[in-house]
Design a protein around this motif. Structure first.
Motif, PDB file in Angstrom:
ATOM      1  N   UNK A   1       0.864  -1.138  -0.031  1.00  0.00           N
ATOM      2  CA  UNK A   1       0.094   0.109  -0.018  1.00  0.00           C
ATOM      3  C   UNK A   1       0.915   1.176  -0.061  1.00  0.00           C
ATOM      4  N   UNK A   2       2.197   1.203   0.456  1.00  0.00           N
ATOM      5  CA  UNK A   2       2.973   2.540   0.592  1.00  0.00           C
ATOM      6  C   UNK A   2       3.681   2.547  -0.764  1.00  0.00           C
ATOM      7  N   UNK A   3       3.483   1.835  -1.922  1.00  0.00           N
ATOM      8  CA  UNK A   3       3.632   2.043  -3.384  1.00  0.00           C
ATOM      9  C   UNK A   3       5.149   2.616  -3.576  1.00  0.00           C
ATOM     10  N   UNK A   4       6.026   2.174  -2.869  1.00  0.00           N
ATOM     11  CA  UNK A   4       7.422   2.710  -3.205  1.00  0.00           C
ATOM     12  C   UNK A   4       8.021   1.886  -4.348  1.00  0.00           C
TER      13      UNK A   4
ATOM     14  N   UNK B   1       4.219   9.066   7.799  1.00  0.00           N
ATOM     15  CA  UNK B   1       4.790   8.515   6.926  1.00  0.00           C
ATOM     16  C   UNK B   1       3.586   8.078   5.681  1.00  0.00           C
ATOM     17  N   UNK B   2       3.888   8.662   4.439  1.00  0.00           N
ATOM     18  CA  UNK B   2       2.745   8.590   3.432  1.00  0.00           C
ATOM     19  C   UNK B   2       2.557   7.410   2.432  1.00  0.00           C
ATOM     20  N   UNK B   3       1.428   6.936   2.289  1.00  0.00           N
ATOM     21  CA  UNK B   3       1.374   5.743   1.448  1.00  0.00           C
ATOM     22  C   UNK B   3       0.650   6.190  -0.079  1.00  0.00           C
ATOM     23  N   UNK B   4       0.219   5.100  -0.685  1.00  0.00           N
ATOM     24  CA  UNK B   4      -0.193   5.554  -1.877  1.00  0.00           C
ATOM     25  C   UNK B   4      -1.659   6.269  -1.790  1.00  0.00           C
ATOM     26  N   UNK B   5      -2.172   6.030  -0.835  1.00  0.00           N
ATOM     27  CA  UNK B   5      -3.775   6.688  -0.539  1.00  0.00           C
ATOM     28  C   UNK B   5      -3.529   8.442  -1.174  1.00  0.00           C
ATOM     29  N   UNK B   6      -2.500   9.128  -0.869  1.00  0.00           N
ATOM     30  CA  UNK B   6      -2.164  10.385  -1.356  1.00  0.00           C
ATOM     31  C   UNK B   6      -2.355  10.675  -2.732  1.00  0.00           C
ATOM     32  N   UNK B   7      -2.081   9.602  -3.433  1.00  0.00           N
ATOM     33  CA  UNK B   7      -2.133   9.690  -5.072  1.00  0.00           C
ATOM     34  C   UNK B   7      -3.395   9.476  -5.736  1.00  0.00           C
ATOM     35  N   UNK B   8      -4.330   8.891  -4.768  1.00  0.00           N
ATOM     36  CA  UNK B   8      -5.532   8.480  -5.572  1.00  0.00           C
ATOM     37  C   UNK B   8      -6.484   9.749  -5.808  1.00  0.00           C
ATOM     38  N   UNK B   9      -7.572   9.165  -6.971  1.00  0.00           N
ATOM     39  CA  UNK B   9      -8.604  10.084  -7.095  1.00  0.00           C
ATOM     40  C   UNK B   9      -9.474  10.181  -5.918  1.00  0.00           C
ATOM     41  N   UNK B  10      -9.537  11.337  -5.322  1.00  0.00           N
ATOM     42  CA  UNK B  10     -10.808  11.499  -4.359  1.00  0.00           C
ATOM     43  C   UNK B  10     -11.681  12.256  -4.819  1.00  0.00           C
ATOM     44  N   UNK B  11     -12.909  12.653  -3.902  1.00  0.00           N
ATOM     45  CA  UNK B  11     -13.778  13.527  -3.850  1.00  0.00           C
ATOM     46  C   UNK B  11     -13.222  14.905  -4.379  1.00  0.00           C
TER      47      UNK B  11
END
Length: 283
Positions: free
Chosen positions: A133-136, A232-242
């Motif tokens: 999920x951290x998509x490193x 620490x940041x994971x892949x969620x910050x990169x996703x399409x969001x509302x």
């Protein structure tokens, strides 16, 4: 020492979904009142899910409606339709959205340990899934996931809550301004990072300001906050969001130019009310 003022307060009634901006909110040791009081449970795995594993949830937005005993949580789905969390059709729409049979569930007592337990098919797959999920990319560092506390290995949240490891998350305008300078191509919108509190730092406070506060205490209006860990940041910050488009370059920049951390976690030491405009002091 004054370091800024409260720019905005954010609450997320459903774990993993976009939330609501508030002018004021009550709080206690368990965080903001009404924060993450519902969550999505995977029916097959019997496991509470987050936007790490079900990023489609970020396309929904949860709002608190009503007052007092009549208060309820309403979800706006990507198609614009609105459903209460306690409406069975809401769980059906979540299932279709994430592609897994799911149910919306409310918090259960801390003693109901199995409700918060991590699904483990074997001794290692759960950790492989978490690392993914951290998509490193190759050569990029991961948080130390091989030495997680036993409680984090066994449970997907703090028992009695839907928080992974901390009940409160703080971010500063200084940090977002810094990231805009080092990577101006991206949209560094606050909602990508899901803080509870956005602090508007004073002029002259620059860079990743809150990282220097780890191990210290903040006084924020009535709130006293123990700054315990970087976020620490994971892949969620990169996703399409509302309302926000997907952007994978955000994570590359955070990992490479911010030592993979943006914002800080910690615990609230008292109870009270927090308001937009409250002074923030480092003590």
């Amino acid at each position: 020492m004054k370091v800024g003022t409260v720019e905005s307060v954010w609450r997320y009634p459903v774990k993993g979904m976009a939330g609501e901006r508030l002018e004021r909110c009550d709080f206690d040791h368990e965080g903001l009142k009404g924060d993450r009081i519902w969550a999505v449970q995977d029916v097959r795995r019997q496991e509470i899910q987050s936007c790490k594993f079900r990023p489609q949830l970020l396309q929904c937005r949860a709002h608190t409606r009503g007052n007092g005993q009549s208060r309820y949580i309403e979800i706006q789905f990507p198609d614009g339709k609105l459903f209460r969390c306690d409406d069975p059709e809401a769980s059906m729409k979540v299932s279709v959205l994430v592609g897994h049979d799911s149910q919306l569930r409310t918090l259960q007592p801390k003693a109901e340990a199995d409700f918060y337990r991590r699904y483990k098919r074997d001794s290692h797959t759960w950790l492989d899934e978490l690392k993914a999920t951290f998509e490193r990319e190759e050569g990029e560092p991961l948080p130390d996931l091989d030495n997680l506390p036993e409680s984090v290995q066994e449970f997907v949240s703090l028992q009695g809550t839907f928080f992974l490891a901390s009940t409160f998350h703080v971010l500063t305008t200084a940090s977002l301004d810094h990231m805009r300078q080092v990577h101006p191509q991206s949209d560094w919108h606050i909602e990508r990072f899901r803080p509870n509190l956005m602090i508007d730092t004073l002029p002259g406070i620059e860079g990743l300001a809150e990282q220097a506060w780890v191990g210290k205490t903040l006084q924020i209006g009535e709130l006293v906050f123990d700054c315990s860990d970087p976020a620490p940041r994971c892949g969620a910050v990169t996703r399409k969001q509302s309302g926000l488009a997907a952007d994978t370059s955000l994570l590359r920049s955070i990992v490479r130019q911010a030592d993979q951390n943006l914002g800080i976690y910690g615990s609230i030491l008292n109870a009270g009310v927090i308001n937009t405009g409250d002074e923030v002091r480092l003590i």
